[in-house]
Every structure is written in structure tokens, then in C-alpha cells.
Design an enzyme around this catalytic site. Structure first.
Site, mmCIF file in Angstrom:
data_model
loop_
_atom_site.group_PDB
_atom_site.id
_atom_site.type_symbol
_atom_site.label_atom_id
_atom_site.label_comp_id
_atom_site.label_asym_id
_atom_site.label_seq_id
_atom_site.Cartn_x
_atom_site.Cartn_y
_atom_site.Cartn_z
ATOM 1 N N ASP A 20 0.863 -1.180 0.000
ATOM 2 C CA ASP A 20 0.000 0.000 0.000
ATOM 3 C C ASP A 20 0.898 1.228 0.000
ATOM 4 O OD1 ASP A 20 -2.264 1.522 0.044
ATOM 5 O OD2 ASP A 20 -2.698 1.224 2.175
ATOM 6 N N ASP A 38 -2.624 2.475 -6.306
ATOM 7 C CA ASP A 38 -1.582 2.503 -5.273
ATOM 8 C C ASP A 38 -1.645 1.314 -4.323
ATOM 9 O OD1 ASP A 38 -3.923 3.151 -3.990
ATOM 10 O OD2 ASP A 38 -3.109 4.862 -2.894
ATOM 11 N N GLU A 39 -2.208 0.199 -4.760
ATOM 12 C CA GLU A 39 -2.419 -0.926 -3.846
ATOM 13 C C GLU A 39 -2.411 -2.232 -4.628
ATOM 14 O OE1 GLU A 39 -5.980 -2.344 -0.763
ATOM 15 O OE2 GLU A 39 -6.206 -0.559 -2.003
#
Length: 477
Positions: A24, A139-140
Site C-alpha cells: 500500500d 496505489d495498492e
């Protein structure tokens, strides 16, 4: 002990043996702005819409941790953010009516194209570090690294597994006396496992090569890994070994359990359930009566039970490899680096039994100007020598430029049985030039889809290369 398996054992993989990572990114949009403008490091940064002159309506997309300390958070209205942290541009030490510079923030508009280009750099690293990657958002991502590492204890195999090529770990290695070193990660792990070293290698490589920071959670199941990645931000590393999952989850508030939102949390509180431990100990039938089928699922997750597999989100659209280097304008240094990157990309394409129709390079010049060039081929090929030749030819345009990062990619991948194009029409192909300053242009990872309409018209051979399976490394979408 924390690890259920030891290096060298040949026990079959079970659910508890799985090593899953949840990566993350930390305040990703703000991190990207700091990558572009290093003077923002350590400063409050707010990214969103509605900050431009004349705008009155907008919301915060991302607030850096420095900005959060002043009460500015994601999804806050623009009016609230500006009230708590005025624009730095409005601060004037000589004006008693101006905002205090120490209580202001740098505001930046959302630049999704640039953020996506940085995300592509991150995802290229993740796909190189894991055989199975599931992209959740920009973003993960989840990674299944069971085949790359294990829950075995570091030191007992003679190497502390960080970098899989060297065994290097950011915290050193075995202490030399054969004892297992203590865990350097947050979480319930007492002794350092090989999984911890590998997760640190992934996290540190993202910062080193992509220039942005991430937090990583390590656990035997997806829901626990996700909770772990958010447990010690920023730049966190939390390891939850098998056998310690329920202990780790028990004291956490119910909102941390994957799938429990504010409404469900309020419902659980009305039932006297405040923590994950309470939820794991609750009567599943009562939970199901109150929450429907989700009740039993949340009960299991709170107790550390989650047998979901990390599944890829599709076939890759491109394969790329990038490498940072001290800013240099030495042509030979750049050429040698591109040769190595081209060889690696071509090798990965061959391992995945795919052909490619586009070859491209990426050149990042200081401070962070991203330039890309690509060339389309007359048809799908598998030719490492051609990848090198085209990459070097495209690089020649930047012979006099200082470069801080170089990349090579192959795109428009073909995983089905296909005729390969001959090179007879190669000299007539056109370069696809696309410079876009620091916005990325045509990025190192191709996010477009090839629907078959752009196939080259060059001569084709009659030979076919049989496929034994599809690639297992999807690129970021």
C-alpha cells in the site's frame, strides 16, 4: 516459534504456509508530487481539486502525513482544508494579517497521468518480485510470494533472505553465531523470517527505483495482510506469521476488519462487539441474523480465517524493466545499461512465451522529466537482438542528455499461437515519438489494449511457436 516451515523442507504448501504481501503506497499522490519537486519533502502537501484561483468547490484527494497532523484528511471539502491549512503562497512573514508560514501547506492539483506513470514503475517492480500479483487500485496490490520465500526462520538456512540475488537485508544479516535474529518488523513476529527479509527487499526496491514509499503487510491470508500494511504507516513493515494471526487481530477495532465499514461497525457496537476479538468470539448465527451472509464471513476474517487466493487481474499488456543510476550524460554508460535492460525484458518475454509488436525506451532526466520513445514492428516477434538494437536506436536521441533512470519495454503482447513477422519491412516502420515532460507520455508499461486492429502488414513466416500456457504476470491496469 514464528515460522511453521524451515528452509529446505519439502512439505506441501497449505493455507498457513502461504506468504502473501499487501503493498500500500504511502500518501501516493503527495509522494509523486515530492518525486517531481524534492523541495516538498517534509512539508505539508495537499493534492486535490478546487484550489485554483476562482474555484470554491473541491475536495482533498490526498493529504501528506504532515498535513494530516493539522486535521486535513482525504475527502475533506476544500473549504475545511484551506481553513485549517492555508496556501503556503499566501504566507508573508512581513504581513501580520497573513497566515503563519508554519501553519500552511503546499497545494497541488491532481495530475493523474503523472501518478499513473509512477504507478507503472512500481507495478513493474512488483511483477518482477512475484509470480502472482493482483492490482487493486493505482496505489495498492496483493502479491503471492510463496514460491519466492517462506516462513522459515532467517539464519537457519545460512542466509538472511532480503535481495534474492545476494541475501542482503537492510538490517544486516545473521549475527554469525547461528542464532535466529530478532524480528526488525512491527507486529507479533518475535524472530526474523525469510518472508520478512523478502518483504523488506520489495519495499526498499520500490523506494530506490521508483522514488516513492510504501508500507507492506505480510501474512498467510489476504485480509490480514491488508490490515497489517495499514498498521504502521508510513514506510511500515508488519509481519504476522502463521499461528499469530488471531492474536494480532484480537485487540484491533472492528473497523479494521476487511469488509467492516462505518455502518456495520455501528451495528456491531450495538451488539456489544467492539474489537476483532469480540467479533471472532461472537455467535456466527447471531451475526448472520443481523448482517446476512456477510456476518459469518466477517466472523471468520476476524478470527484470521480467509482462504481467498490472490488471483491476477488479466494478461499483461507490456513487460518492462527500469534502472536508476547517478545522473550521467556518458553515452557509453547509458548504452550499457540499456543493453542489460533489453536483455532482461526479452528474457522475461521468452519465459512467458509471448511475442511483442512494440519496443520502447524510457529516459528520465533531472529533476524528473520523463521522455518515452517507441517503435512499432510489422508483426509479432520474439527477437532479443532486435529489442537491443531498437532500444539503442531510440536511445540515440538522448545521447547528450543527462539521465537519472533508463527503461526498456516490449508491448502489444501476443500470447496466442501467432505467425512471427519477418524483418523485411522493419526499415519502413515509423518511430512513435511522445515526449510529455514530467507527465510520462507513453509510459514504460502500456495500459492500452490491443484489439487486433493494429497488426502489422509485414511479411510473415510460416513457423509457429507452440504455447504451453498463458503468462502469469499481469501488468498494472
Amino acid at each position: 516459534m514464528d515460522g511453521d516451515t524451515l528452509p529446505g523442507t519439502q512439505q506441501p504448501t497449505t493455507g498457513a504456509d502461504r506468504v502473501l504481501l499487501h503493498v500500500d503506497m504511502d500518501c501516493f499522490y503527495a509522494s509523486c508530487e515530492r518525486l517531481r519537486d524534492p523541495s516538498l519533502r517534509g512539508e505539508p502537501v495537499v493534492v486535490g481539486m478546487g484550489y485554483e484561483p476562482g474555484e470554491t468547490i473541491g475536495a482533498v484527494a490526498t493529504a501528506s502525513y504532515e498535513a494530516r497532523a493539522f486535521g486535513v484528511n482525504s475527502a475533506d471539502p476544500i473549504s475545511r482544508a484551506l481553513d485549517r491549512l492555508p496556501r503556503r503562497a499566501e504566507a508573508d512573514p512581513d504581513d501580520p494579517n497573513a497566515p503563519d508560514p508554519d501553519r500552511t501547506a503546499h497545494y497541488r492539483p491532481v495530475d493523474l497521468e503523472f501518478y499513473t506513470s509512477v504507478a507503472a514503475d512500481v507495478k513493474a517492480i512488483l511483477h518482477d518480485c512475484a509470480d502472482v500479483v493482483r492490482e487493486v487500485s493505482i496505489d495498492e496490490a496483493y502479491l503471492d510470494v510463496t514460491d519466492r520465500t517462506s516462513w522459515g526462520l532467517a539464519g537457519q538456512s545460512g542466509v538472511d533472505e532480503g535481495d534474492p540475488n545476494t541475501g542482503d537485508d537492510a538490517n544486516g544479516g545473521d549475527d554469525g553465531d547461528g542464532d535466529v535474529p530478532e524480528s526488525a518488523a512491527a507486529g507479533p513476529a518475535e524472530r526474523r523470517t525469510l518472508a520478512e527479509g523478502y518483504a523488506r527487499y520489495v519495499r526498499d526496491r520500490i523506494e530506490r527505483e521508483a522514488g516513492v514509499t510504501a508500507s507492506v503487510g505480510v501474512a498467510p491470508n489476504m485480509s490480514t495482510a491488508k490490515i497489517a500494511s495499514d498498521h504502521d504507516k508510513p514506510e511500515g513493515l508488519v509481519v504476522v506469521p502463521p499461528g499469530r494471526v488471531r492474536e494480532f487481530l484480537a485487540p484491533l477495532p472492528t473497523e479494521t476488519v476487511h469488509g467492516v465499514g462505518p455502518v456495520t461497525a455501528r451495528t456491531l457496537a450495538e451488539m456489544g462487539i467492539e474489537t476483532a476479538g469480540d467479533l471472532a468470539s461472537a455467535d456466527p448465527a447471531a451475526l448472520e441474523a443481523e448482517l446476512g451472509e456477510r456476518g459469518r464471513e466477517l466472523h471468520e476474517r476476524a478470527g484470521g480465517e480467509d482462504d481467498r487466493e490472490v488471483t491476477p487481474t488479466g494478461l499483461p499488456k507490456s513487460l518492462s524493466r527500469e534502472s536508476s543510476l547517478p545522473p550521467t550524460d556518458d553515452e557509453e554508460t547509458k548504452r550499457e545499461r540499456v543493453k542489460a535492460l533489453a536483455a532482461d525484458v526479452a528474457r522475461r518475454a521468452r519465459e512467458r512465451e509471448c511475442l511483442y509488436r512494440t519496443i520502447g525506451v524510457k529516459v528520465v532526466t533531472p529533476p524528473y522529466e520523463v521522455h518515452t520513445r517507441a517503435r512499432s514492428l510489422p508483426g509479432p516477434v520474439d527477437d532479443p537482438d532486435l529489442v537491443e538494437a531498437v532500444a539503442l536506436d531510440l536511445l540515440a536521441e538522448f545521447a547528450d542528455d543527462r539521465a537519472r533512470k533508463l527503461g526498456v519495454r516490449v508491448a502489444k503482447l501476443d500470447f496466442a499461437d501467432s505467425d512471427q513477422a519477418t524483418l523485411s519491412g522493419f526499415e519502413n516502420t515509423q518511430a512513435e515519438n511522445g515526449t510529455s515532460g514530467d507527465r510520462g507520455g507513453e509510459r514504460s508499461d502500456d495500459h492500452g489494449r490491443d484489439d487486433g486492429r493494429n497488426r502489422g502488414d509485414g511479411d510473415r513466416t510460416g513457423g509457429r511457436r507452440q504455447r504451453t500456457g498463458q503468462a502469469s504476470l499481469p501488468e498494472f491496469e
